[in-house]
Design a protein around this motif. Structure first.
Motif, PDB file in Angstrom:
ATOM      1  N   UNK A 339      19.189 -13.350 -15.272  1.00  0.00           N
ATOM      2  CA  UNK A 339      19.868 -11.854 -14.857  1.00  0.00           C
ATOM      3  C   UNK A 339      19.267 -11.609 -12.838  1.00  0.00           C
ATOM      4  N   UNK A 340      21.026 -11.076 -12.411  1.00  0.00           N
ATOM      5  CA  UNK A 340      20.498 -10.850 -11.356  1.00  0.00           C
ATOM      6  C   UNK A 340      19.871  -9.825 -10.099  1.00  0.00           C
ATOM      7  N   UNK A 341      18.666  -9.063 -11.244  1.00  0.00           N
ATOM      8  CA  UNK A 341      18.131  -8.352 -10.592  1.00  0.00           C
ATOM      9  C   UNK A 341      16.820  -8.918 -10.825  1.00  0.00           C
ATOM     10  N   UNK A 342      16.772  -9.925 -11.785  1.00  0.00           N
ATOM     11  CA  UNK A 342      15.058 -10.737 -11.727  1.00  0.00           C
ATOM     12  C   UNK A 342      14.499 -11.643 -10.330  1.00  0.00           C
ATOM     13  N   UNK A 343      13.260 -10.840 -10.150  1.00  0.00           N
ATOM     14  CA  UNK A 343      12.547 -11.731  -9.058  1.00  0.00           C
ATOM     15  C   UNK A 343      11.123 -12.516  -8.926  1.00  0.00           C
ATOM     16  N   UNK A 344      11.512 -12.631 -10.955  1.00  0.00           N
ATOM     17  CA  UNK A 344      10.905 -14.096 -10.598  1.00  0.00           C
ATOM     18  C   UNK A 344      10.805 -14.818 -12.101  1.00  0.00           C
ATOM     19  N   UNK A 345      11.255 -16.145 -12.052  1.00  0.00           N
ATOM     20  CA  UNK A 345      11.534 -16.636 -13.271  1.00  0.00           C
ATOM     21  C   UNK A 345      10.984 -17.395 -14.027  1.00  0.00           C
ATOM     22  N   UNK A 346      11.421 -18.728 -14.342  1.00  0.00           N
ATOM     23  CA  UNK A 346      10.829 -19.361 -15.509  1.00  0.00           C
ATOM     24  C   UNK A 346       9.763 -21.137 -14.351  1.00  0.00           C
ATOM     25  N   UNK A 347       8.716 -21.080 -15.337  1.00  0.00           N
ATOM     26  CA  UNK A 347       7.985 -21.927 -14.378  1.00  0.00           C
ATOM     27  C   UNK A 347       8.739 -23.940 -14.832  1.00  0.00           C
ATOM     28  N   UNK A 348       8.821 -24.667 -13.638  1.00  0.00           N
ATOM     29  CA  UNK A 348       9.965 -26.054 -14.261  1.00  0.00           C
ATOM     30  C   UNK A 348       9.347 -26.086 -15.601  1.00  0.00           C
ATOM     31  N   UNK A 349       8.432 -26.391 -16.156  1.00  0.00           N
ATOM     32  CA  UNK A 349       8.260 -27.007 -17.553  1.00  0.00           C
ATOM     33  C   UNK A 349       7.122 -27.017 -18.495  1.00  0.00           C
ATOM     34  N   UNK A 350       6.724 -27.223 -19.969  1.00  0.00           N
ATOM     35  CA  UNK A 350       5.722 -26.747 -20.973  1.00  0.00           C
ATOM     36  C   UNK A 350       4.663 -27.027 -19.593  1.00  0.00           C
ATOM     37  N   UNK A 351       4.389 -28.651 -18.480  1.00  0.00           N
ATOM     38  CA  UNK A 351       3.749 -29.151 -18.359  1.00  0.00           C
ATOM     39  C   UNK A 351       3.000 -28.194 -17.155  1.00  0.00           C
ATOM     40  N   UNK A 352       3.460 -27.921 -16.128  1.00  0.00           N
ATOM     41  CA  UNK A 352       3.527 -26.506 -15.932  1.00  0.00           C
ATOM     42  C   UNK A 352       2.875 -25.639 -16.008  1.00  0.00           C
ATOM     43  N   UNK A 353       3.441 -24.950 -17.240  1.00  0.00           N
ATOM     44  CA  UNK A 353       2.948 -24.064 -17.698  1.00  0.00           C
ATOM     45  C   UNK A 353       1.495 -24.145 -18.269  1.00  0.00           C
ATOM     46  N   UNK A 354       1.256 -24.895 -18.610  1.00  0.00           N
ATOM     47  CA  UNK A 354      -0.284 -25.046 -19.263  1.00  0.00           C
ATOM     48  C   UNK A 354      -1.421 -25.719 -17.979  1.00  0.00           C
ATOM     49  N   UNK A 355      -0.854 -26.343 -16.442  1.00  0.00           N
ATOM     50  CA  UNK A 355      -0.877 -26.607 -16.007  1.00  0.00           C
ATOM     51  C   UNK A 355      -2.571 -24.870 -15.111  1.00  0.00           C
TER      52      UNK A 355
END
Ligand code: NAD
Length: 504
Positions: A339-355
């Motif tokens: 979405x062109x208005x998004x300023x914060x996207x997704x973390x790179x992967x599940x491992x990083x999310x859990x970290x």
């Protein structure tokens, strides 16, 4: 308008995935499967779907890529070209990136989750500018003649170092690769690039674009794969002359070990950070200071080595300042990266999310006060999203103040005096960036001088340009990317003494 724009990026992503993404290595100017046929899945953190199957390069593939790079270097098909000729190719390479902007931006966003807006406006143009800038610089640098006596002439020349192994992370995949490729290629070296297994796609396209720009075959090879396989093989290789590494301090340590266990190749480490951003009560525009502290922290989902992740605020303004931070943070709520208005996207992967979630829990357990965020978000998408998080009441001894989280988590630490602020800021294994906010010129200069950091920002945190060096002190590494100083890493100084006989 925005809605159309949004649909366009989803449509383009669908088209790209329907056509299929080529995940094969690029060696000697051609695409290849891995020697043993291995592949790994490239999973998009946008929605958790597999978007490509990528060649899993190992030692045999690194051997082939290094042999190709060595042959290209030895026959001087690139190193032997005049600087002005290399410049032309580098500038054409930059133009290829610009022409492929939409495709590269889409690949980067799908691969590692950053907002498409940032990929389009920053990652692609900055990578292109970097390649162009180093290309344009290379025919403007003169060598030296030493001030010796009449009977001798001593030339001090710079020569390309040979075969450079570039090992890069996933947070700015194309840009980090370009920071190595720009100076290394412009100086005449051959390169083997090992992108992160979490974001290999744009590196493979860069190699194709370089060929289209006229870079001779074998000069720039890309072997995707895992760190303990392709990365280790490249850094241990006896025929690699230098490693330009960007990544974690943990892996940077290994790079030094690989070098000592092989051919003592030069190792340039650009490593992690835990940068301190200090706001003094005398600063008169606290709204701007707060907006910058938040904006710089949450840019790229907080996955920036120089993110100002420790915010030191003087006691007398701390309550009001933290209120501002808490009010601003929701503007950075995670959303669809396409979405062109998004300023914060997704973390790179599940491992990083859990970290990241693990660090948030540790902040709570150690007694810090969570004033914004603190949880996972958008789980229904299948992607990797964490709400931007602010902790107040952090002690510098806490894990969330000492360790690099590499996610959207800001730690606010209160201080009373200037001396205390400097002591807290420097009480870190890292030394990448730092910030000082003060209208007192003496204080701003004093504190800047005292901070142990490769870069200090005064009354801003977001200035950046290819013309200035980027790198750290302490365990943030020893190398400097960008600026003319980057040529030091990819060239060797050679002294040539010549005897001059007198006329009789
Ligand atoms: P990482 O160290 O896990 O991986 C970086 C690269 O090294 C990847 O290509 C990976 O495959 C490879 N690698 C991993 N283990 C290896 C091994 N045993 N042998 C050889 N190669 C190996 O880092 P990351 O998670 O990809 O990136 C995040 C880190 O990068 C953060 O610490 C961040 O601060 C740092 N970073 C620093 C800068 C800088 O300029 N200082 C810029 C961007 C990112």
């Amino acid at each position: 308008m925005t809605e159309n724009f949004n649909r366009i990026w989803h449509q383009r992503a669908d088209d790209l995935l329907k056509r299929g993404i080529d995940g094969r290595m690029v060696i000697d100017g051609r695409r290849w499967a891995a020697t043993d046929g291995s592949l790994f899945d490239c999973i998009s953190p946008v929605d958790g779907k597999v978007i490509a199957r990528v060649a899993r390069g190992k030692a045999a593939d690194i051997d082939r890529a290094v042999a190709s790079a060595r042959a290209a270097f030895n026959d001087r098909r690139w190193a032997g070209q005049p600087p002005a000729a290399r410049k032309k190719v580098m500038v054409a390479f930059a133009e290829q990136l610009r022409a492929a902007r939409d495709e590269l931006a889409l690949l980067e966003t799908l691969d590692m989750g950053k907002p498409i807006k940032n990929s389009l406006s920053t990652d692609v143009p900055s990578a292109a500018r970097c390649l162009q800038w180093f290309g344009e610089a290379v025919d403007k640098i003169y060598d030296e003649i030493a001030p010796t006596g009449d009977n001798a002439l001593a030339l001090i020349t710079r020569q390309a170092i040979g075969v450079v192994g570039a090992i890069v992370p996933w947070n700015y995949p194309m840009l980090m690769a370009s920071w190595k490729l720009g100076p290394a290629l412009a100086a005449g070296n051959s390169v083997v690039l090992k992108p992160s297994e979490k974001s290999p796609l744009t590196a493979l396209r860069l190699a194709e674009l370089a060929l289209e720009a006229g870079l001779p075959e074998g000069v720039f090879n890309v072997v995707p794969g895992f760190g303990h396989e392709a990365g280790e093989a490249l850094a241990l290789h006896m025929d690699v002359d230098a490693i330009g590494f960007t990544g974690s301090t943990r892996t940077g340590r290994r790079m030094l070990d690989y070098s000592s266990r092989s051919n003592l190749k030069r190792v340039y480490n650009e490593l992690g950070g835990k940068s301190a951003n200090i706001v003094f009560a005398d600063f008169d525009d606290l709204d701007r200071a707060a907006a910058t502290a938040i904006g710089s922290m949450f840019y790229n989902q907080g996955e920036s080595c120089n993110a100002p992740s420790r915010l030191l605020v003087q006691d007398s303004i701390a309550d009001a300042f933290v209120e501002k931070l808490a009010a601003l943070t929701p503007q950075y709520h995670p959303a669809d990266p396409l979405d062109a208005s998004t300023v914060l996207g997704a973390l790179v992967d599940e491992t990083q999310t859990q970290t990241v979630l693990g660090y948030i829990q540790s902040g709570v357990d150690e007694g810090a006060r969570c004033v914004a965020g603190g949880c996972r978000a958008l789980q229904e998408t299948g992607g990797q999203y964490v709400a931007p998080t602010v902790f107040d009441g952090v002690k510098n001894s806490m894990k969330i103040a000492q360790e690099e989280i590499f996610g959207p988590v800001l730690a606010v630490i209160r201080f009373k005096t200037e001396a205390e602020a400097v002591a807290i800021a420097n009480d870190s294994a890292y030394g990448l960036h730092a910030g000082v906010w003060s209208r007192n010129i003496d204080r701003a200069v004093r504190v800047s001088r005292a901070l142990q950091a490769g870069t200090v920002h005064v009354n801003q945190y977001d200035e950046d340009d290819i013309t200035v060096p980027f790198g750290g002190v302490k365990q943030s590494g020893n190398g400097r990317d960008k600026s003319l100083h980057a040529f030091d890493k990819y060239t060797e100084l050679k002294t040539t003494w010549m005897r001059i006989d007198s006329a009789n």
